[in-house]
Design a protein around this motif. Structure first.
Motif, PDB file in Angstrom:
ATOM      1  N   THR A  92      56.228  29.946  36.924  1.00 44.22           N
ATOM      2  CA  THR A  92      56.306  29.917  38.391  1.00 44.22           C
ATOM      3  C   THR A  92      55.065  30.546  39.006  1.00 44.22           C
ATOM      4  OG1 THR A  92      58.720  30.060  38.280  1.00 44.22           O
ATOM      5  CG2 THR A  92      57.682  30.632  40.378  1.00 44.22           C
TER       6      THR A  92
ATOM      7  N   VAL B  98      60.942  36.172  43.095  1.00 42.63           N
ATOM      8  CA  VAL B  98      59.908  35.214  43.494  1.00 42.63           C
ATOM      9  C   VAL B  98      59.928  35.040  45.010  1.00 42.63           C
ATOM     10  CG1 VAL B  98      59.021  32.865  43.230  1.00 42.63           C
ATOM     11  CG2 VAL B  98      60.179  33.985  41.309  1.00 42.63           C
TER      12      VAL B  98
ATOM     13  N   TYR C 238      61.648  29.021  38.777  1.00 40.64           N
ATOM     14  CA  TYR C 238      62.045  27.658  38.450  1.00 40.64           C
ATOM     15  C   TYR C 238      62.157  27.506  36.938  1.00 40.64           C
ATOM     16  CZ  TYR C 238      58.265  24.925  36.272  1.00 40.64           C
ATOM     17  OH  TYR C 238      57.381  24.380  35.376  1.00 40.64           O
TER      18      TYR C 238
ATOM     19  N   TYR D  72      58.613  32.243  47.203  1.00 42.25           N
ATOM     20  CA  TYR D  72      58.039  30.895  47.123  1.00 42.25           C
ATOM     21  C   TYR D  72      57.157  30.608  48.323  1.00 42.25           C
ATOM     22  CZ  TYR D  72      60.838  29.653  43.086  1.00 42.25           C
ATOM     23  OH  TYR D  72      61.360  29.600  41.823  1.00 42.25           O
TER      24      TYR D  72
ATOM     25  N   LEU E 230      53.485  28.359  42.471  1.00 41.62           N
ATOM     26  CA  LEU E 230      54.655  27.960  43.260  1.00 41.62           C
ATOM     27  C   LEU E 230      55.091  29.090  44.176  1.00 41.62           C
ATOM     28  CD1 LEU E 230      56.721  26.162  40.468  1.00 41.62           C
ATOM     29  CD2 LEU E 230      55.295  25.120  42.237  1.00 41.62           C
ATOM     30  N   GLY E 231      54.801  30.299  43.732  1.00 47.10           N
ATOM     31  CA  GLY E 231      55.170  31.458  44.530  1.00 47.10           C
ATOM     32  C   GLY E 231      54.621  32.722  43.910  1.00 47.10           C
TER      33      GLY E 231
END
Length: 644
Positions: free
Chosen positions: A214, A234, A50, A236, A219-220
């Motif tokens: 991130t 990533v 992100y 998530y 978030l992940g």
């Protein structure tokens, strides 16, 4: 019925206000979309990290460009450097960590190379290696996002890959911006509950710049590292997303103390001996938080920093910290206490203290002692073989407040909140016509001097480390064997003419082996404000009364504030005005090791500028019964007013 509706409305508004007050506006008012750096909405199936700029900096959310103008983001970059300062510190590009004097207490330390490097002696950190070394605490944005010509690093390097092979380029040489991405301003670093600094540190050290937020924000999971030649992806956490692919995070408007301390604890422990412990600080004990005093945005009181989303935090005036000096004294003790915070007023002190209040800062009495070691001396000449010291920092040897050696890095790794404290009384210095408690550090280091020029250039710590390593591994630079431990503390020090000659010769020989032409430049040894041009001859460098050298920092002590009951002078005025007072007679280190390795100490009254006759008069004052009566009366009245 109408009155019932009014009552329900009032209850609803009151509850909303209470939630805002208690949580500091704890959550964003609505669910949000996470977006990647191209503005695409992230879904549970996305693999790109992100982007804070695209997620939080949308036109209908936050003013990203205004936020990154805060000095935590700029780190001093963009401030105009005075000509006279540039003369004294030839490497100076700004007044902050990005291009400033140094991060620790004194040289030799990293500096940021100029954009156009014209000599190997100018070369140290590039903007890329600055991000690797300093990006953990740097919140991103600004110097972590754009080069000194305004280009976004990753985009520009992709267009001009040849810059990574140009040793004269201070932004791109040997960089991997095109693979690491940039470090955007990490909003969640300060505003997300549960943010993990250790994960951020690991990601940045592995060159996963744009993935760091991130991962640290949970978030992940980030898989792969740029450092190992991989392209990270990533995975998530799907539980964070609703059916519309929106997420709701626990965003706090009021920054938690833990966030501030996470970065400040290491440097402030070394520079000032701050514990950040409620047991030692009256503000923490009374549930007063960092941002209650260090306000910003619309909560700021000073017009210089007040404004919606302005991230210029209120700050004091520290002789050792030069970033944004134009914002000095947007915070002082009076900022809160003249307003009667928790009904504690300062004006009543004048009834008792009289002229003392005009000459002394509040911290003189309210920080009578500290509880952990602070670095009084930084020696940057010898190699430190002690345990737990990071290899890159073995060129530093620290000595504490009694000038005794201590292993700062070992203490840092093994420190426990309940370990026995190390008490020391701060040195008092006159700064801007007032007396403050200050850690006035001493330094000894190797520099480069051009004839007929005032300034002294540092030698990069990396070069000094390589010199010592080659000496140990290959037997080179044998003059270094002449540097001995003359005072028996277990660590060698450069304090004799023979040892001064030895270190200067070794550095000259090393630079010659490195094919670095000094020309007319001289290798010099700087011991506090003594500039040794050779082993015996020195010049005296001009300095102020509150510093030991223009090349060593002086740090005010402003935290670990004692309550009134533990303040200096609370019991009796004779705590200062007596022949045994630490105020006048505390021993102060005034000169580093002599030929035998002994340090020179003087009573504090001399460093404060008092004569023996003056101090004898001040320490034999007889405090009148009437004044003592007023003292008792005032304390009783103050306790009653506070409801004690």
């Amino acid at each position: 019925m109408k009155y019932l509706l009014y009552m329900l409305l009032a209850l609803f508004v009151g509850a909303a206000i209470a939630v805002i007050i208690v949580t500091g506006g704890s959550q964003c008012p609505r669910k949000i979309y996470l977006r990647d750096e191209n503005g695409n909405i992230i879904t549970p199936q996305s693999t790109a990290p992100y982007s804070p700029r695209q997620t939080c900096g949308l036109s209908d959310c936050h003013d990203y460009e205004k936020i990154v103008k805060g000095y935590h983001f700029t780190q001093g970059w963009g401030e105009k450097v005075k000509k006279e300062d540039k003369v004294i510190y030839p490497w100076l590009l700004s007044y902050g960590n990005y291009g400033g004097r140094w991060c620790p207490t004194a040289p030799n330390f990293h500096w940021v190379s100029p954009l156009k490097i014209s000599s190997p002696l100018q070369s140290d950190l590039t903007s890329f290696t600055f991000a690797v070394n300093c990006g953990v605490c740097h919140p991103g944005g600004n110097t972590m996002e754009h080069d000194r010509q305004g280009h976004r690093y990753d985009v520009y390097l992709k267009k001009h890959p040849e810059l990574a092979k140009d040793p004269t380029n201070g932004d791109y040489y040997q960089s991997k911006w095109d693979k690491t991405g940039v470090i955007e301003a990490d909003c969640l670093l300060c505003h997300l509950k549960g943010y993990n600094f250790k994960i951020r540190w690991s990601q940045i050290k592995n060159l996963n710049f744009k993935w760091a937020s991130t991962a640290a924000s949970h978030l992940g999971e980030v898989i792969g590292t740029v450092k190992n030649g991989q392209k990270p992806i990533v995975r998530y956490n799907p539980r964070l997303f609703d059916e519309k692919n929106m997420v709701s995070l626990t965003i706090t408007k009021k920054v938690d103390d833990r966030i501030c301390i996470e970065c400040h604890k290491f440097s402030d422990w070394k520079k000032r001996g701050v514990t950040w412990n409620a047991q030692h600080d009256v503000h923490l004990k009374n549930d007063i938080h960092c941002v209650d005093c260090h306000t910003a945005g619309m909560l700021a009181l000073d017009s210089r920093i007040k404004g919606k989303e302005r991230h210029q935090f209120a700050k004091g005036d520290d002789p050792g910290i030069w970033v944004r000096n134009d914002l000095d004294n947007t915070l002082s003790c009076k900022t809160c206490h003249n307003r009667g915070l928790k009904r504690i007023y300062m004006w009543g002190h004048k009834l008792i203290l009289g002229k003392c209040f005009e000459k002394l800062d509040c911290t003189v009495c309210h920080i009578p002692k500290h509880y952990t070691q602070a670095a009084l001396i930084q020696d940057s000449t010898v190699f430190n073989k002690d345990a737990k010291i990071p290899q890159a920092k073995r060129i530093w040897t620290y000595y504490g407040q009694e000038a005794g050696y201590y292993n700062y890095y070992f203490d840092l790794l093994s420190f426990l909140p309940d370990q026995p404290p190390h008490f020391w009384s701060p040195e008092l210095c006159v700064y801007k016509d007032k007396i403050y408690p200050i850690n006035k550090t001493h330094s000894i280091w190797i520099g480069i001097k051009e004839p007929d020029k005032k300034g002294i250039m540092q030698i990069s710590m990396h070069r000094l480390l390589v010199m010592w390593q080659k000496h140990f591994e290959e037997g080179k630079y044998k003059t270094l064997d002449l540097i001995k431990d003359d005072n028996g503390d277990g660590h060698p020090e450069v304090n004799t003419a023979q040892e001064r000659e030895a270190i200067i010769k070794a550095v000259k020989a090393f630079l010659a082996d490195e094919k670095i032409d000094l020309g007319k430049k001289q290798i010099v040894l700087v011991v506090d404000n003594l500039l040794y041009i050779d082993s015996n001859h020195y010049k005296i460098l001009p300095k102020t009364s509150y510093e030991n050298s223009p090349y060593a920092s002086a740090f005010k002590l402003t935290h670990d504030v004692a309550p009134k009951e533990k303040a200096l002078g609370y019991e009796t005025c004779e705590e200062c005005h007596s022949p045994h007072s630490k105020f006048f007679y505390r021993p102060v280190l005034v000169r580093l090791w002599d030929e035998n390795g002994n340090a020179l100490w003087e009573p504090q009254y001399k460093t404060l500028g008092y004569t023996k006759e003056q101090v004898e008069h001040l320490t034999h004052l007889k405090i009148s019964t009437f004044k003592e009566y007023l003292h008792t009366l005032f304390n009783a009245w103050n306790s009653f007013w506070r409801g004690e």
